[in-house]
Design an enzyme around this catalytic site. Sequence first.
Site, PDB file in Angstrom:
ATOM      1  N   LYS A 136      60.958  34.391  46.343  1.00  0.00           N
ATOM      2  CA  LYS A 136      59.996  35.537  47.125  1.00  0.00           C
ATOM      3  C   LYS A 136      58.714  35.186  46.177  1.00  0.00           C
ATOM      4  O   LYS A 136      58.225  34.014  45.022  1.00  0.00           O
ATOM      5  CB  LYS A 136      60.688  36.512  46.428  1.00  0.00           C
ATOM      6  CG  LYS A 136      60.649  36.742  45.206  1.00  0.00           C
ATOM      7  CD  LYS A 136      61.048  38.417  44.900  1.00  0.00           C
ATOM      8  CE  LYS A 136      60.844  38.820  42.704  1.00  0.00           C
ATOM      9  NZ  LYS A 136      61.725  40.282  43.078  1.00  0.00           N
ATOM     10  N   TYR A 160      28.022  43.950  32.267  1.00  0.00           N
ATOM     11  CA  TYR A 160      28.188  45.469  33.267  1.00  0.00           C
ATOM     12  C   TYR A 160      27.880  46.573  32.269  1.00  0.00           C
ATOM     13  O   TYR A 160      29.136  46.268  31.264  1.00  0.00           O
ATOM     14  CB  TYR A 160      28.665  45.391  34.341  1.00  0.00           C
ATOM     15  CG  TYR A 160      28.682  44.654  35.718  1.00  0.00           C
ATOM     16  CD1 TYR A 160      27.611  44.245  36.411  1.00  0.00           C
ATOM     17  CD2 TYR A 160      29.637  43.956  36.064  1.00  0.00           C
ATOM     18  CE1 TYR A 160      27.112  43.487  36.712  1.00  0.00           C
ATOM     19  CE2 TYR A 160      29.415  42.835  36.964  1.00  0.00           C
ATOM     20  CZ  TYR A 160      27.870  43.433  37.669  1.00  0.00           C
ATOM     21  OH  TYR A 160      27.916  42.202  38.679  1.00  0.00           O
TER      22      TYR A 160
END
Length: 393
Positions: free
Chosen positions: A48, A275
Site C-alpha cells: 500500500k 530562523y
Amino acid sequence: MSGAGAVLTPDAAARLGGPELRIDLDAVAANCRLLAERVSGDLMAVVKADGFGHGAATVARTALASGAGWLGVTSLVEALDLRAAGLTAPVLSWLNPVGADFAAAVRAGVDLAVPSPAHLAAVAGGAQRSGWGAARVHLHLDTGLARDGAAPEEWGALCRAARAAEREGTVQVVGVMGHLALADLGGPGANAAGRAAFDRGLQVARSAGLRPAHRHLAATAATLGDPATHHTMVRVGAGLFGIDPSGSTRLRPTLTLTAPVVSVRRVAAGTGVGYGHHWVTPRATTLALVPVGYADGLPRTATDHAEVLLGGRRRPVVGRISMDQVVVDLGPCSPVVAGDVATVVGAGDDGAPTAAEWARWAHTLEHEIVTGLCSAPPRVRRCVSTGSSWGTR
C-alpha cells in the site's frame, strides 16, 4: 572569527547530483525471505501507499520472488494499478467506500474486504454488473481498534448475509480477516484480547455456514512475535522495509539518504543560526550547509535532536530544520569541505543515523519517516538497486 567559506557553484552542485535517496531491493528481498521463514502458511506482501513509497510494482515483484504469495493494498485504485503493471498474483484490497467500482475489481480478479452489510450489498451488485461471476471476498472483523471492520455486534448479521449472497452466486467468502491493536507492544499477552475476538468471529462465521480458506490476523509485529496469530496467512508491510514495530527482530533497512555539503563557514561564538536564532553558537565553530529539509521528508520536530554522518563521525544538526536545508555543527576544527557527502539516513552499520533514530528524535513512527523520505520532491534523485548495481529513476 567568522566569514564565508567555500561555496559550490550551481554547475558544481549539479555535477554532484544533489541529494540522493537509495532504495535497496536486496534488503527488501532479504526481509521478505526472513519473514516467510517464520510462518507455515502464506505471506501477503502489503504494498500500500506505493509500497511505502518504494514503488508498489517493483516491491511487489521483489516480494513475490522472495517468498510472498499474495499482495495487499488498501484502495481499489492501488490494486488495479498492480494489475495494469502485469502482476497476476492474488491481490486483496481492504479499504474502499461503498461507492467504489467493485465491478472493475471483479473483472480484474481482485479480492475485496467486506466490513459491513452495505459493502456486501455493493460488492454483490458489482459482481452482477461485471458479468464475471462471484466476487471473492474476505469478511473483515474489528478485533479491537474501533476502526475498519465490522463491530462484533454486527458480525453475525454480516456472516449470515454473506452466506445468503454465496447461495445467490454473487459472492464467494474466501477469507476472514482482522487486525491487532496491540501487537507492537511485544509478547503474546498483548494480543490475547484480539486473538480471542478473532477466534469468536471465526466460530460465528462457521456457524453461519461459511468455510473461508484464508484466515489472517497478523501484521509484521505479530508475525515476528506471536505465532498463535498466524492462522493460514499473515500480512506484512512494514517488515519488508526493515521496520519491526515490536523491536524483536533486526531487519535490514532499505533506504539511504545522502546529500553533498553546499557550503562551509567559520562563525564566532554567539552567532544565531537559522530562523528565529533557535540555536546560538556557544563557541567559535564551523558550520556546514546540507541541502535537505522537511520538504524532503525530514521531520521538523527532530530539531534539537537530529544528527548526520559527515566527515567520518556523527555531527549535530543545529538550528531549526528548514524546508530544504539543515545546518550541521562541525566543531572548531574539521576537515569537512564543500562537496563532501553527508549521510542523513542510512542502515546504521557505518554509524549513520537510521530511520528508527529519526523517528525517535521526532516522536513518531518509523513508518512515517520512511514514507516521508520516499515522498520527497523530484530534486531528490531516487536510485533503485538492481542486484549489485544501482539505477536512477
